[in-house]
Design an enzyme around this catalytic site. Structure first.
Site, PDB file in Angstrom:
ATOM      1  N   ASN A   1      -1.802  -0.034   6.809  1.00 28.85           N
ATOM      2  CA  ASN A   1      -1.136  -1.514   7.456  1.00 28.85           C
ATOM      3  C   ASN A   1      -0.436  -2.097   6.441  1.00 28.85           C
ATOM      4  OD1 ASN A   1      -3.391  -2.136   5.861  1.00 28.85           O
ATOM      5  ND2 ASN A   1      -4.727  -3.129   7.315  1.00 28.85           N
TER       6      ASN A   1
ATOM      7  N   LYS B   1       0.905  -1.242   0.083  1.00 26.64           N
ATOM      8  CA  LYS B   1       0.134  -0.030   0.013  1.00 26.64           C
ATOM      9  C   LYS B   1       0.809   1.236  -0.036  1.00 26.64           C
ATOM     10  CE  LYS B   1      -3.914  -2.303   2.269  1.00 26.64           C
ATOM     11  NZ  LYS B   1      -4.920  -2.102   3.490  1.00 26.64           N
TER      12      LYS B   1
ATOM     13  N   THR C   1      -5.585  -7.478  10.549  1.00 28.39           N
ATOM     14  CA  THR C   1      -5.867  -6.116   9.953  1.00 28.39           C
ATOM     15  C   THR C   1      -5.551  -5.176  11.060  1.00 28.39           C
ATOM     16  OG1 THR C   1      -8.134  -7.058   9.084  1.00 28.39           O
ATOM     17  CG2 THR C   1      -7.840  -4.924   8.964  1.00 28.39           C
TER      18      THR C   1
ATOM     19  N   ARG D   1      -1.572 -14.291   4.211  1.00 29.61           N
ATOM     20  CA  ARG D   1      -2.561 -13.622   5.122  1.00 29.61           C
ATOM     21  C   ARG D   1      -1.681 -13.857   6.861  1.00 29.61           C
ATOM     22  NH1 ARG D   1      -6.873 -10.262   3.950  1.00 29.61           N
ATOM     23  NH2 ARG D   1      -7.637 -10.928   6.225  1.00 29.61           N
TER      24      ARG D   1
ATOM     25  N   PHE E   1     -15.435   3.577   6.928  1.00 27.54           N
ATOM     26  CA  PHE E   1     -14.228   3.853   6.744  1.00 27.54           C
ATOM     27  C   PHE E   1     -13.941   3.955   5.068  1.00 27.54           C
ATOM     28  CE2 PHE E   1     -14.041  -0.677   7.620  1.00 27.54           C
ATOM     29  CZ  PHE E   1     -13.668  -1.166   6.799  1.00 27.54           C
TER      30      PHE E   1
ATOM     31  N   HIS F   1      -1.878  -5.426   1.506  1.00 21.85           N
ATOM     32  CA  HIS F   1      -3.245  -5.928   1.313  1.00 21.85           C
ATOM     33  C   HIS F   1      -2.908  -7.467   0.764  1.00 21.85           C
ATOM     34  CE1 HIS F   1      -7.170  -6.815  -0.481  1.00 21.85           C
ATOM     35  NE2 HIS F   1      -6.594  -7.400  -1.591  1.00 21.85           N
TER      36      HIS F   1
ATOM     37  N   GLU G   1      -9.297 -10.025  -8.001  1.00 24.19           N
ATOM     38  CA  GLU G   1      -8.401  -8.983  -7.644  1.00 24.19           C
ATOM     39  C   GLU G   1      -7.068  -9.099  -8.700  1.00 24.19           C
ATOM     40  OE1 GLU G   1      -9.502  -8.251  -3.041  1.00 24.19           O
ATOM     41  OE2 GLU G   1      -7.691  -9.189  -3.430  1.00 24.19           O
TER      42      GLU G   1
ATOM     43  N   ARG H   1       2.333  -6.433   9.271  1.00 26.12           N
ATOM     44  CA  ARG H   1       1.354  -5.287   9.989  1.00 26.12           C
ATOM     45  C   ARG H   1       2.001  -5.048  11.415  1.00 26.12           C
ATOM     46  NH1 ARG H   1      -4.092  -7.262   7.402  1.00 26.12           N
ATOM     47  NH2 ARG H   1      -4.169  -5.899   5.574  1.00 26.12           N
TER      48      ARG H   1
ATOM     49  N   TYR I   1     -12.121  -1.664  -3.746  1.00 30.72           N
ATOM     50  CA  TYR I   1     -12.897  -1.911  -2.469  1.00 30.72           C
ATOM     51  C   TYR I   1     -14.272  -1.806  -2.351  1.00 30.72           C
ATOM     52  CZ  TYR I   1      -8.394  -2.144  -0.114  1.00 30.72           C
ATOM     53  OH  TYR I   1      -7.097  -2.523   0.585  1.00 30.72           O
TER      54      TYR I   1
HETATM   55  P1  GDP Z   1      -7.780  -7.025   5.337  1.00 26.68           P
HETATM   56  O1  GDP Z   1      -8.445  -8.195   4.640  1.00 26.68           O
HETATM   57  O2  GDP Z   1      -7.027  -7.477   6.710  1.00 26.68           O
HETATM   58  O3  GDP Z   1      -7.005  -6.053   4.509  1.00 26.68           O
HETATM   59  O4  GDP Z   1      -9.094  -6.193   5.932  1.00 26.68           O
HETATM   60  P2  GDP Z   1     -10.570  -5.900   5.673  1.00 26.68           P
HETATM   61  O5  GDP Z   1     -10.817  -6.231   4.108  1.00 26.68           O
HETATM   62  O6  GDP Z   1     -11.580  -5.894   6.552  1.00 26.68           O
HETATM   63  O7  GDP Z   1     -10.243  -4.081   5.294  1.00 26.68           O
HETATM   64  C1  GDP Z   1      -9.675  -3.761   4.254  1.00 26.68           C
HETATM   65  C2  GDP Z   1      -8.731  -2.600   4.463  1.00 26.68           C
HETATM   66  O8  GDP Z   1      -9.628  -1.526   5.369  1.00 26.68           O
HETATM   67  C3  GDP Z   1      -7.900  -2.829   5.728  1.00 26.68           C
HETATM   68  O9  GDP Z   1      -6.459  -3.549   5.172  1.00 26.68           O
HETATM   69  C4  GDP Z   1      -7.660  -1.535   6.354  1.00 26.68           C
HETATM   70  O10 GDP Z   1      -6.677  -0.946   5.625  1.00 26.68           O
HETATM   71  C5  GDP Z   1      -8.939  -0.706   6.109  1.00 26.68           C
HETATM   72  N1  GDP Z   1      -9.618  -1.020   7.570  1.00 26.68           N
HETATM   73  C6  GDP Z   1     -10.514  -1.974   7.927  1.00 26.68           C
HETATM   74  N2  GDP Z   1     -10.781  -1.856   9.091  1.00 26.68           N
HETATM   75  C7  GDP Z   1     -10.701  -0.513   9.185  1.00 26.68           C
HETATM   76  C8  GDP Z   1     -11.483   0.571  10.429  1.00 26.68           C
HETATM   77  O11 GDP Z   1     -11.838   0.187  11.110  1.00 26.68           O
HETATM   78  N3  GDP Z   1     -10.931   1.792   9.966  1.00 26.68           N
HETATM   79  C9  GDP Z   1     -10.175   2.251   8.845  1.00 26.68           C
HETATM   80  N4  GDP Z   1     -10.029   3.638   8.826  1.00 26.68           N
HETATM   81  N5  GDP Z   1      -9.546   1.448   7.777  1.00 26.68           N
HETATM   82  C10 GDP Z   1     -10.027   0.066   8.089  1.00 26.68           C
END
Ligand code: GDP
Length: 139
Positions: A112, A9, A91, A85, A57, A115, A126, A102, A49
């Site tokens: 973080n 990222k 996350t 993962r 968010f 992805h 993707e 992370r 996304y």
């Molecule tokens: P991942 O699969 O671990 O990347 O997590 P998700 O698919 O749930 O979320 C996608 C991305 O959204 C995450 O990697 C973070 O960059 C962001 N994200 C997830 N949860 C939050 C949150 O509660 N707040 C904010 N600001 N960003 C979030």
């Protein structure tokens, strides 16, 4: 053999962590079979996304993802979706296991560093979002 999409990222790129992330993949027997650097438009980030469009968010996440260039990659290996993962960590970096990308580098639940696709179906979609057939290599 399985394939998955990884993205370094904008925070990972701007903080000089491209090599660090790639080093961890290669040290864990994961092959990179496609890689490039791109700077998404807002429309692109919103499409990528789209599953999160109802989340509070969403705007912040898509703004972050277009704040600088990113490095998408296709990773190949046995069980690579889960392996990636695991290397990434949870996350929320505060909940991520010791030694994960992370846990070691993220500064925020959003910023973080990486992805990674979370299932074979999302991996296929993707990978196709970022790469066409001649950008994906046999190694
Ligand atoms: P991942 O699969 O671990 O990347 O997590 P998700 O698919 O749930 O979320 C996608 C991305 O959204 C995450 O990697 C973070 O960059 C962001 N994200 C997830 N949860 C939050 C949150 O509660 N707040 C904010 N600001 N960003 C979030």
């Amino acid at each position: 053999m399985e394939r998955t999409l990884s993205i370094i990222k904008p925070d990972g790129v701007s903080r000089g962590l491209i090599g660090e992330v790639i080093k961890r993949f290669e040290a864990n027997g994961i092959k990179i079979i496609a890689m490039k650097m791109v700077h998404l438009t807002l429309k692109d980030a919103q499409a990528f996304y789209a599953v999160h469009k109802e989340r509070p968010f969403f705007n912040s996440l898509t703004d972050f993802m277009i704040s600088g260039p990113i490095v998408p990659m296709i990773l190949e290996g046995e069980n690579v979706i889960e392996k990636n993962r695991t290397l990434m960590g949870a996350t929320n970096f505060k909940e991520a296991a010791e030694g994960t990308i992370r846990r070691d580098f993220a500064t925020d639940i959003e910023k973080n560093i990486v992805h990674g696709s979370d299932s074979p179906e999302t991996a296929a979609a993707e990978m196709a979002f970022f790469f066409n057939h001649f950008e994906i290599n046999q190694r």
